[in-house]
Every structure is written in C-alpha cells, then in structure tokens.
Scaffold this motif. Structure first.
Motif: not given
Lengths: 344, 453
Positions: A87-92, B344, B366-370
C-alpha cells in the motif's frame, strides 16, 4: 538447474563504458583497419562512431522506452513466486518509479560495436633448453582477486620452450574456469555454429541469440561480430525491427545498418508506422556517421524528403511510402480542423 | 429293520438262563433276514441264532421329507436365520452374510431337463397354416453346467471396479465422485455444472416410539468452474434420493466467488467455523491445489487452480471445513475495496518482472501519510493478526559434523545431472574422456529385442 535464458538476462553485464577508455589503445596499436572476414559490410572502425555523445543520444532516442516490454516476464524457467502487494502513497509510487528508471538504464545499456581484436603476438622469452619438457603446453594464470580479466596475466609455455602471452581464446577459457561469469560456457556453444545459428534465426529468436552472444563473447571477439552481424542482417531482410525495439540491441543494430548503408528498410518501417520523429532521428544519424555533421534543416519532414531524394538506395518504395504518409497526414489535419470548427 | 433289533432284545429277555452273551453285529453278511415281529411265539433256539449271523441295518430311506414339503422361502429362512427383531436392528447385513439364492434364475417356464417343444407353452400352436406337434428337441448337454455356474456366481460379493477417472477418494465409495449436474429447473439447464459428493454417511435417530431410524445423509458441492458454486446436504432413507436432494438444494444456494486472474484467490486469508480453522495462501500459476481433499473439490467447482490451504483443528468434519473455506472466500476484499478503505494505491510487485510496480487499484483520493496497519497488506486484511509460521526442522550450519559428513558423501554425485546434460550436448552421448583412447568403454544403450514377426 539454471536454464539457458536465466544465465545472461538478469543484469550481470560488465560495464562496457570502461572500454571507451581502451578504444584509444586499440586503435593506436595498429594502423590497419580490420576487415571482417565474414560479412564485409563496412571497413570502417565502428568504435570511432559508436562512442560519440551525439550518436549515443540518437541511438537512445531511437531505442525507445516501453516499460512494459523492458520489464516483461521473460519466462526464464525459474520457479514462480506469488506476487507481493504494498500500500503506497503517491510519493512512494514516484520513488519506486525513479528506482525503476535506474534499472531500465542498466537493462538498456548498449553492447558496443567494435572492430575485431588483433591476435596476441607478445613473446616473453625463448628458452630452447626447455624443449620437449612435455607433449602439451602449460598455461599459467594469476588468480589474485580483484583484477580485471583483460589485464590478468595469462601466459603459455609451449613444448618448444617459448613463453608467450596467452591468445585471446586461451585467456577467455582460463578466466572462465577460475572466475566464471554466469551464462558463459567454457567452449563456444553449438548454437553459434553456422547451421544452428541459421536455425535459431529462422525461428525468429533474435533477442535470445543476441543476449546469449553478449553473455558468451567479448564485444571485440570475431565470433561475436559474426553472430551479431548475421542477426542484424537477418532482421533487416525480414523487416522484424519491432522485435528489438526497447531492447539493448536496437541501438547497435541501427548503427550497423547505417554503416552498411542498409537503413532504408528501417526508414520504410518507421514511415509506415507513422513514427516521424524516429525517421528523422535516423536520417540525422546517417548524416552524423557519413558526413560527421548535423544537417542544417530543422524541419523533420524536409529532412526525410531530402534523404529520400538524395542518398537513399531504395528510392521507389520509400517515395511511395512517404507520399502515402503525407496524404494520410493531410487528411488527418483536415479532419481535425473540421472538428475544431464544428466544436466552435 | 428296526424290528429285528427289538426281536433280539426280546430273545434275551425271554431266555435269561443263557450265560453266553449274544453278539449282535450291525452289519449284514449278505443274508436276507425276514422281519420277526415283537411278540412272536417263535422259540428260536440258540443254535439257530449262532448258525445264521443277523446284522440289522438302520438305513432310513424316505421318499418324502421336509425338503419337499416346505416352500423355498422357509427353507432359505432356516439357513440365513435372522429374526424379525434382528432385521429391524439391521443385523445380518454385513459383508459375507448368507444371501438367499433365487434358484429360478436362468430357467424359463416350459424348458426343463428334457428339451421338448410344447405348443402353447414354449411355442405357438399354429405357425402359418400348420399345426405344431409336440416334438422332442435335441438335448442341451451344457444346461446343467450353465445353471450350476450361474448359481455359483450368485452368492459371491464382487468389488465394483471403477476407472481412475471415475474413482473418488477411496475405492468405489461415493465421497469424491462426481454425480452429474443438478436437475434442470424451469429454463436453467445448469450447463457446465458438476456436483461432487463430499460426505455420504448413514445417520440414526433414536425415538421412544419408532426406536432407531436410519437415514443416509449426503453433503455435496456443485459448481461451474467459473466462480459459481454452492454446497448443501440432503437426507433420505435411500442413498440415491439423498444425493438428488442434496444436489438440487446446492443448485439453489449458489454463491459467486471472486478470483484473481481466474486461477487463484485474491489474497491470503484465515477463517474458522467451529473448531475448524483454515489458513489459505495465494499461489502462482502451476502450483496446484495443495490442500484438504474437500477444499480441493470445492476449488475445482469454483475454478481455482492454485492454492495452499492448511486446515487446523477438526479436519475430519468435512462440513465445517467446507463452510470455513467458503466463508473465507466470500469475505475476500477486492483491490478496489482495499484502496477505498485505506486511501492508498494497491501496487503489485512480481519477481519475474524484476519487481516492476503494477498499480492494481487507485482510490478516489490518496492520503499522504501511512498508519502502522498500512505498512503490510496482510496486516490490514487480518486486522493486525499475523499467521504464526512453523519453524523448519533441522537446519544445519556449516560446522555441524553431521552436515560435513553428508557433504563429503554427496559431493561425488552433486553435479551428476548437469554433467550428463553437458556430455550429451558436447558429444551426443554420456562418455568418459578416455573414450577416444579406449573406444570399447562406452555406455551401451539398452535396446529391447524386436519380436520376430
């Protein structure tokens, strides 16, 4: 049991750019420009052209970057594993793509076009008193770690007492025994013999043949040059350029065809598949190689037309294809303009 | 001849003064002895008795007995002998019990020992324009032998032999066997459906008035191999009826199961039903169905081809295993759902593609922190629980003396397979480096002798 395909496809290539520095050594050692005995397509030393920056840039552009093809499942006979999920964010996701860029560059690193190597002639000493010490020659190799295989000391004592530097074949065999590279056999595989090679090419296994040749031979090995030239010519004859597109072999193939002045089939292929940019790049490359100057025209269409009228060999076919393409372009532009008018 | 013996007895009684005992043998010496009545006044002197030897024979020759008098049914009953009460309790139904043979089998009314043509009985009276007469036909010598052979074969219990494709889990028994598609309902023909029996058992219920009532219970699963499947149980007195009931009930309770690329589950999961726990793992193409035999049949019905499933707890309770597995399958989450829940991207990485990312599902935002649960997909799916994996058994390290011993023994043939392949590639045969010098030391290939035609 490692299968044939896995041994040479997974990024275990040596760094060819190192050879760039060696090129000077090769050319300075002899003034004779090597002529390939197998297919005298050209007599020029291709390494003069291959390592130029503008040529490399053009070849890069021509190869293309189809991620799906570069990272396709090559079916290497390895045991499959279930896929992993994250499960990844856009940045990742962006970060992962940057890492993939690096991998892609490594996968698309082009094997160089060189002229055939000179046979080794250096004799270290002649000891006639040692004659007949045995009925076979003795080969000595320095097995210290960390030495480049081309620099490694490999010497041979012949039964007649002569101590000489090992020939290229002896050197490669010894290095492969003591410092084996994956995918490389000690003796040349039967696949690279003429009849068997022809069989492989008839089946259309171009990428496989070229990958294996890269793993088995050095780039200046006469066998490597023979195999690659034969494959490139076969692809050219059968118009199967799309099989090598987005692979590391496309660049060297294009340069080979340009040097042989056999690039018209490829240009035809680009025009019929409507890749104007690629066609223009090809023409630019031609000018770079043969006149060592970039052409003055900035307009791509003009560039291609000048080539077809001028240095092209297969003029009638190219002219027809070009005219058809122009027609289609005109119609497309008309349709677009009509659409715009209608929407306005 | 019983009368003679009695007569002898009487003689003894009549003349008690005789000291010598009379030897009365029971065997005749070929002299026909006339019967002497009990109360005869014949005074036979000892001399008569000693001169002629009478040997009374007790041989019963009856021309009629119970054999002729009783019907076949009661005769057989006497032999097989299970009482009425015993029958109710199901006694005498084991393998090897005496079965009554129907001796009329193989015989036709009108045909007997003497092969005769009886018009009206075994032939028409008028044939064409002619009257048929009674006629003796030639004897059939094998008739007796045939009948006897038939009767010999009748009692023997033969094992039903099935082909491997038809066999179930164990011999000719029903569990594991296919029983065809469900019966059509209205327009639905259930094309492509196949039912497999998972459990076929006899169950009893004890009541005060009826006593023990036996029924057969059948648990089946039906499916079309394309995502649709259902399971159900049916009970009836007869086995076939129970099967039919179960089959049709399963067809009414079909469920759609999501699959990944039509060959495996979407993700690893855990589910339980009662004391039965099932741990399921997603596997790649070509892995196969490595699981409990009931789960294997359910996967075949759904169309799952590759899976690993470990059943813990009660593995014999097939109904619980099936239910646990189905519950887990239905609770699977699609990638879109996961993406929406976690906000995500769900990204797939495959080794054969050099771990090139493939985005399977994108959320609307999409969220920015996990969070900690988003670090691993399995953690998110199992609500923070992790499957506890069993440690592998003996894992030797390089300095173990037993490992060193093993290595020293296996080093001889460690690379044997690869060497054979390389020799075949280079020389076309498996040969040693001495084969040039000594051409006789070559591997001789075994050739079967061709049969002389």
């Amino acid at each position: 049991m490692a299968t044939r395909a896995v041994m040479f496809t997974i990024g275990k290539f040596r760094c060819f750019p190192i050879l760039k520095n060696r090129v000077a050594k090769f050319t300075s050692s002899s003034n004779l420009l090597n002529t390939s005995t197998f297919d005298p397509g050209y007599t020029r030393d291709p390494s003069e052209v291959f390592f130029k920056e503008n040529v490399q840039a053009l070849l890069d552009r021509l190869t293309g970057r189809d991620y799906e093809k570069v990272f396709q499942n090559r079916k290497l006979g390895q045991r499959l594993e279930p896929p992993k999920y994250e499960l990844l964010t856009q940045a990742e996701v962006d970060q992962v793509m940057v890492e993939m860029e690096v991998k892609l560059k490594k996968k698309l690193q082009m094997p160089p076009l060189l002229k055939e190597r000179e046979p080794v002639t250096k004799i270290l000493s002649k000891d006639a008193e040692l004659q007949g010490f045995d009925n076979c020659k003795y080969v000595f190799i320095d097995i210290s770690q960390g030495i480049n295989d081309r620099k490694r000391e490999v010497v041979v004592r012949d039964p007649n007492g002569v101590l000489r530097d090992a020939s290229w074949e002896e050197r490669q065999k010894m290095c492969q025994i003591y410092f084996p590279l994956p995918g490389r056999q000690i003796s040349m595989p039967k696949m690279f013999e003429e009849t068997h090679l022809q069989d492989c090419l008839d089946q259309g296994q171009y990428q496989f043949v070229l990958d294996r040749a890269c793993a088995q031979f050095e780039p200046d090995d006469p066998d490597y040059i023979r195999v690659t030239r034969k494959t490139y010519n076969c692809i050219d004859e059968n118009n199967k350029f799309s099989t090598l597109r987005s692979t590391r072999h496309f660049g060297p193939m294009v340069l080979h065809l340009v040097l042989c002045k056999r690039m018209d089939n490829l240009l035809f292929h680009f025009i019929t598949s409507k890749e104007v940019k690629a066609a223009a790049d090809l023409v630019r490359l031609f000018h770079l190689v043969w006149s060592d100057s970039s052409p003055s025209e900035l307009d791509e269409f003009q560039l291609i037309e000048n080539y077809i009228q001028g240095p092209a060999v297969k003029k009638p076919a190219l002219e027809l294809a070009w005219q058809t393409f122009l027609e289609i372009e005109k119609q497309r532009l008309e349709a677009l303009s009509q659409q715009n008018k209608a929407s306005n | 001849m019983a009368g003679l013996w009695n007569a002898a007895k009487c003689l003894l009684q009549l003349s008690p003064n005789y000291v010598c005992c009379l030897r009365m043998s029971l065997r005749p010496i070929g002299v026909t002895i006339q019967p002497i009545t009990l109360f005869s006044t014949v005074q036979s002197t000892p001399s008569i008795i000693s001169s002629k030897r009478f040997n009374p024979v007790v041989s019963a020759v009856r021309n009629t007995s119970f054999f002729n008098k009783l019907p076949a049914e009661s005769l057989w009953k006497g032999v097989t002998s299970v009482s009425n009460a015993g029958k109710k309790r199901g006694r005498g139904r084991a393998v090897g019990k005496k079965m009554a043979k129907n001796l009329n089998k193989g015989q036709v009314v009108g045909v007997g020992k003497t092969n005769m043509l009886w018009p009206g009985l075994n032939s028409p009276i008028i044939q064409g324009k002619e009257l048929i007469q009674q006629k003796k036909l030639p004897d059939d010598p094998d008739r007796e032998a045939k009948l006897l052979k038939l009767r010999d074969e009748m009692g023997a219990f033969r094992l039903l032999r099935l082909s491997p494709l038809e066999r179930g889990w164990s011999g000719p028994k029903l569990p594991g066997r296919s029983v065809g598609p469900p019966d059509p309902v209205g327009e639905d023909n259930f094309e492509g459906f196949d039912t497999i029996v998972l459990e076929f058992k006899i169950v009893c219920n004890m009541k005060g008035n009826l006593g023990r009532t036996r029924r057969t219970s059948a648990f089946v699963v039906t499916g079309n191999g394309n995502g649709l499947a259902g399971f159900a149980t049916g009970k009836a007195q007869m086995g076939m009826t129970a099967l039919r009931k179960a089959k049709n009930r399963a067809a009414q309770k079909l469920m759609y199961v999501e699959r990944y690329n039509e060959h495996t589950v979407l993700h690893d999961f855990f589910s339980a039903f009662g004391k039965t726990r099932v741990f399921v793992q997603k596997k790649p193409e070509g892995y196969g169905l490595v699981c409990h035999r009931a789960i294997r049949e359910i996967c075949k019905a759904i169309g799952i081809k590759d899976i690993y499933a470990k059943v813990e707890g009660s593995t014999k309770n097939v109904q619980h295993v099936a239910k646990a597995f189905m519950v887990g399958l239905l609770r699977q989450k699609t990638f879109e759902k996961i993406a929406e829940e976690t906000k995500l991207h769900v990204v797939e990485f495959r080794k054969e593609r050099d771990y090139f990312p493939q985005i399977m599902a994108k959320p609307s935002e999409v969220k920015t922190t996990k969070a900690i649960d988003d670090m691993d997909l399995n953690l998110h799916l199992n609500a923070g629980k992790v499957v506890s994996k069993r440690k592998k058994g003996f894992q030797p390290n390089e300095s173990d003396p037993s490992w060193k011993n093993h290595i020293s023994k296996t080093e001889r043939f460690r690379n044997r397979d690869q060497v054979r392949v390389n020799l075949l590639v280079e020389h076309g045969e498996v040969r040693s480096f001495l084969a040039d010098k000594y051409p006789e030391c070559r591997q001789v290939k075994f050739m079967k002798k061709m049969e002389e035609s």
